[in-house]
Design a protein around this motif. Structure first.
Motif, PDB file in Angstrom:
ATOM      1  N   ALA A 188       5.182  -7.646  -1.605  1.00  0.00           N
ATOM      2  CA  ALA A 188       6.497  -6.518  -1.537  1.00  0.00           C
ATOM      3  C   ALA A 188       5.323  -5.559  -0.086  1.00  0.00           C
ATOM      4  O   ALA A 188       5.982  -4.726   0.620  1.00  0.00           O
ATOM      5  CB  ALA A 188       7.058  -5.811  -2.507  1.00  0.00           C
ATOM      6  N   TRP A 189       4.387  -4.604  -0.523  1.00  0.00           N
ATOM      7  CA  TRP A 189       3.988  -3.389  -0.225  1.00  0.00           C
ATOM      8  C   TRP A 189       2.946  -4.281   0.597  1.00  0.00           C
ATOM      9  O   TRP A 189       3.036  -3.519   2.014  1.00  0.00           O
ATOM     10  CB  TRP A 189       2.448  -3.571  -1.214  1.00  0.00           C
ATOM     11  CG  TRP A 189       1.567  -2.086  -0.853  1.00  0.00           C
ATOM     12  CD1 TRP A 189       1.875  -1.040  -1.143  1.00  0.00           C
ATOM     13  CD2 TRP A 189       0.481  -2.303  -0.206  1.00  0.00           C
ATOM     14  NE1 TRP A 189       1.230   0.025  -0.550  1.00  0.00           N
ATOM     15  CE2 TRP A 189       0.122  -1.335   1.021  1.00  0.00           C
ATOM     16  CE3 TRP A 189      -0.454  -3.420   0.999  1.00  0.00           C
ATOM     17  CZ2 TRP A 189      -0.693  -0.625   0.708  1.00  0.00           C
ATOM     18  CZ3 TRP A 189      -1.270  -2.612   1.542  1.00  0.00           C
ATOM     19  CH2 TRP A 189      -1.769  -1.542   1.531  1.00  0.00           C
ATOM     20  N   ARG A 192       5.661  -4.658   3.441  1.00  0.00           N
ATOM     21  CA  ARG A 192       5.985  -3.142   3.811  1.00  0.00           C
ATOM     22  C   ARG A 192       4.674  -2.249   5.061  1.00  0.00           C
ATOM     23  O   ARG A 192       5.053  -1.875   5.952  1.00  0.00           O
ATOM     24  CB  ARG A 192       6.129  -2.028   2.773  1.00  0.00           C
ATOM     25  CG  ARG A 192       7.340  -2.051   2.001  1.00  0.00           C
ATOM     26  CD  ARG A 192       7.600  -1.399   1.666  1.00  0.00           C
ATOM     27  NE  ARG A 192       6.828  -1.136   0.847  1.00  0.00           N
ATOM     28  CZ  ARG A 192       6.335  -1.288  -0.754  1.00  0.00           C
ATOM     29  NH1 ARG A 192       7.072  -2.394  -1.478  1.00  0.00           N
ATOM     30  NH2 ARG A 192       5.565  -0.788  -1.668  1.00  0.00           N
ATOM     31  N   HIS A 193       3.779  -3.170   4.671  1.00  0.00           N
ATOM     32  CA  HIS A 193       2.882  -2.373   5.855  1.00  0.00           C
ATOM     33  C   HIS A 193       2.339  -3.256   6.616  1.00  0.00           C
ATOM     34  O   HIS A 193       1.090  -3.107   8.279  1.00  0.00           O
ATOM     35  CB  HIS A 193       1.430  -2.294   5.005  1.00  0.00           C
ATOM     36  CG  HIS A 193       1.396  -1.026   3.718  1.00  0.00           C
ATOM     37  ND1 HIS A 193       2.711  -1.332   2.740  1.00  0.00           N
ATOM     38  CD2 HIS A 193       1.404   0.034   4.490  1.00  0.00           C
ATOM     39  CE1 HIS A 193       2.250   0.116   2.353  1.00  0.00           C
ATOM     40  NE2 HIS A 193       2.019   0.815   3.356  1.00  0.00           N
TER      41      HIS A 193
END
Length: 372
Positions: A188-189, A192-193
């Motif tokens: 998920a991180w 997002r990036h």
């Protein structure tokens, strides 16, 4: 004269008040007096003691003795230790009814003293019959012992399997489940990036695969040791019924006499595994459109009944050597002193019924108060 050739290997006790009649019997059998092979006894106390002191092969008893009769001696023989010898009644005056009663109560044979020359043949026949009976009893005792040992081994294996299931479930939940959850956060991180479309595509694909892996690990944990069992057997079976209906599309109705049924943990586990295995068999073989599950604890007996309206099981299918699932359910039931019944309703549909005795309600309430 086949009997005297091996008579020296026999030990015969002769219950006889008359020394003369004892001598006649020894002459007929070809035994000299005194002989180690035969001994005359004229009291019940002496007979009882001789049975304790030294085993014998044959007891020949006059029907009427001093202060007792042959049936009194028979009762003493039944209570004596060791292998039961052949018991022959030898009488001059016993009635036909008494002779029949002696044989009916277990005597090997009955011989009139007027037919004394037949005694050797009767003894040989009685020894053969007694040897066969003893071998049969030994075989039956060995079979009972084997069944008992098999049952104890099965109970031990079931406990080992459940312990291993719990251990694996903890490992999957805590270790693998924890790692998958951490990996989900990392993905998920990254999602997002990340800015490149190609990277996002891989992240999304990996996330979908991860969801599948998390779902698989949760199903494995549920199968190994469902946490829902901690909420009680009613909640656990209700969950099984709902899960089965969602997975198979088969209409499944669950009814219970109480929202909470108190039962020992091992009994609840057996009931859960029985429902689980029964539903698995229904999904594989029943070809049904409806399933009904009833759970009750009436009359201090936990009863679980799973019924389908499918094609039914034939007797041949139930007796197939490799029907380990259903046979295993019976073995499971016996580990908690329960029993399993499998029946067909006219060849249509199958009912699997588990019954396990429970402690009286008052006793369970006392136990619960002590535990709290």
């Amino acid at each position: 004269m086949f009997f005297p050739q091996f008579a020296w290997r026999l030990r015969i006790l002769h219950l006889e008040p008359s020394e003369t009649d004892h001598q006649r019997m020894c002459d007929v059998l070809g035994l000299d007096l005194p002989s180690l092979a035969i001994e005359r006894i004229d009291t019940l106390a002496h007979f009882r003691q001789r049975l304790v002191d030294e085993p014998c092969d044959v007891v020949v008893s006059a029907f009427h003795c001093n202060g007792f009769n042959a049936m009194d001696a028979w009762e003493v023989l039944l209570g004596a230790p060791g292998t039961q010898p052949a018991f022959i009644v030898l009488s001059r005056s016993a009635s036909e009814a008494e002779a029949v009663d002696a044989v009916r109560r277990g005597a090997s044979d009955f011989v009139r003293k007027s037919a004394l020359p037949e005694l050797a043949r009767v003894i040989v026949r009685a020894l053969d019959v007694n040897r066969i009976r003893t071998a049969k009893e030994d075989s039956q005792a060995e079979l009972v012992g084997s069944v008992q040992r098999s049952s104890e081994l099965n109970e031990y294996l079931q406990k080992c399997i459940e312990a291993e299931r719990q251990s694996i479930a903890r490992e999957v939940h805590d270790d693998i489940g924890g790692s998958l959850a951490a990996l989900k956060f990392d993905l998920a991180w990254i999602g997002r990036h990340a800015t490149e479309p190609g990277v996002l595509d891989h992240v999304n694909a990996a996330t979908e695969m991860l969801k599948h892996a998390i779902g698989a690990s949760q199903r494995i944990v549920q199968d190994l040791r469902p946490p829902v069992l901690d909420q009680g057997i009613v909640a656990a079976v209700d969950w099984l019924a709902g899960s089965f209906e969602r997975r198979t599309g088969v209409k499944t109705a669950f009814t219970t006499t109480h929202e909470v049924i108190h039962a020992p943990e091992d009994v609840q586990l057996v009931a859960y595994r029985t429902a689980q295995e029964a539903l698995t068999n229904i999904a594989k073989h029943a070809a049904c459109s409806e399933v009904r599950i009833d759970l009750s604890d009436g009359e201090n007996v936990l009863t679980l009944e799973i019924t389908d309206n499918g094609r039914g099981l034939t007797r041949a299918e139930l007796e197939k050597p490799k029907t380990f699932g259903l046979k295993g359910l019976g073995e499971r039931a016996r580990t908690v002193d329960g029993w399993l019944d499998i029946s067909n309703d006219g060849g249509v549909g199958t009912s699997i019924i588990l019954s396990v005795p429970l402690a009286p309600v008052e006793g369970r309430m006392k136990t619960e108060r002590l535990q709290t």
